[in-house]
Write an enzyme that holds these catalytic residues in place. Sequence first.
Site, PDB file in Angstrom:
ATOM      1  N   CYS A 154       0.832  -1.204   0.000  1.00 53.49           N
ATOM      2  CA  CYS A 154       0.000   0.000   0.000  1.00 53.49           C
ATOM      3  C   CYS A 154       0.868   1.256   0.000  1.00 53.49           C
ATOM      4  O   CYS A 154       0.352   2.370   0.098  1.00 53.49           O
ATOM      5  CB  CYS A 154      -0.957   0.002   1.191  1.00 53.49           C
ATOM      6  SG  CYS A 154      -0.129  -0.081   2.791  1.00 53.49           S
ATOM      7  N   GLU A 175      -1.827   1.175  -4.734  1.00 58.75           N
ATOM      8  CA  GLU A 175      -1.646  -0.196  -4.254  1.00 58.75           C
ATOM      9  C   GLU A 175      -0.903  -0.937  -5.359  1.00 58.75           C
ATOM     10  O   GLU A 175      -1.318  -0.901  -6.523  1.00 58.75           O
ATOM     11  CB  GLU A 175      -3.006  -0.844  -3.991  1.00 58.75           C
ATOM     12  CG  GLU A 175      -2.948  -2.132  -3.211  1.00 58.75           C
ATOM     13  CD  GLU A 175      -3.177  -1.943  -1.711  1.00 58.75           C
ATOM     14  OE1 GLU A 175      -3.109  -2.943  -0.989  1.00 58.75           O
ATOM     15  OE2 GLU A 175      -3.415  -0.808  -1.271  1.00 58.75           O
TER      16      GLU A 175
END
EC number: 2.1.1.-
Length: 365
Positions: A323, A357
Amino acid sequence: MQALLPIEQYDSLLAEKQKKLTALLAPFHAPALAVFPSPVQHYRMRAEFRIWHDKGDFYHIMFDQRTRQRYRVDCFPMASQLINQMMDTLLPLLKTNRVLHHKLFQIDYLSTLSNKIIVSLLYHKTLDEEWEQAAKQLKASLLQQGFDLQLIGRASKQKICLEQEFVDEVLTVHGKSYVYRQVENSFTQPNAIVNQKMLEWAVDCTQNSEGDLLELYCGNGNFSIALAQNFRKVLATEIAKPSVAAAQFNIAENSIKNLQIIRMSAEEFTQAMNGVREFHRLKGIDLNAYECNTIFVDPPRAGLDEETVKLVQNYDRILYISCNPHTLCDNLQHLCQTHRIEKAALFDQFPYTEHMEAGVWLIRK
């Protein structure tokens, strides 16, 4: 006020992210990115709002990230349609009952693709019997209007669940349905549609794998449940008790026979694997019975710590979901000394923001 989304800019914003991530991964000779877009609206499955009380009225508010100025939110296009419907229905009902709206300062919503929702009401007061009776009436009214919901009250050192503190989500991965229990106030992937694409990409990467899989930071088993089909056995670690309990339920509910969850941190597991110390929690689990040649990691924003990077390098194949591409690249400085990037992906979990992401599939050189 409606927080409008720049839908017409979505494609160009995603292209900009693709350009940035491609540049970040270029020093590691990554192949061309597979790019997985998000729905342009109604993609967030959870949302949290502060409640602003104003001259006898009250409403949802958020804070501008740059100016920190509050602004009123009557509908929220980035949240699921179910959350928007609940926002629209809930506040008028709360306004008719002082017990329910007095000292209410926040409302959290968690929805699912399976059309279930948890509503958490947060208060600056002790919740008593009178509140509980009023909350039961509120829930009955919402059920009558067709909502499949759980209602929870929270205050300092207090939590009242009128029935249960979870909802069961159903995600589809390459045409197969999986049930995932999602617990209130625990981590879940915010963008369910993109999460399904992440799961499919991970399954595709690991197809025809031999041996066993180790997963660190497994949460509620989001990835390990779907990946278990590709491996002889799967061993997964998680530290948060509610997530471990949800993962155990998900294993049973999806009839997964080859997945074992252990409650420990990645750092503790590294110590156990290296024989630094013994853990009571590993009693009855023979780590030597696992032939893990693939490891899956989905670490927090800080990335993998130095010792875990060394642990990860012991495996022939590494599936890394990140992330935070910047800490991913920090880790790749070390991982790419022993491994090469076979596949790379961009998942647009957070449209209209700078958050990215990323996924990389690494094979030993």
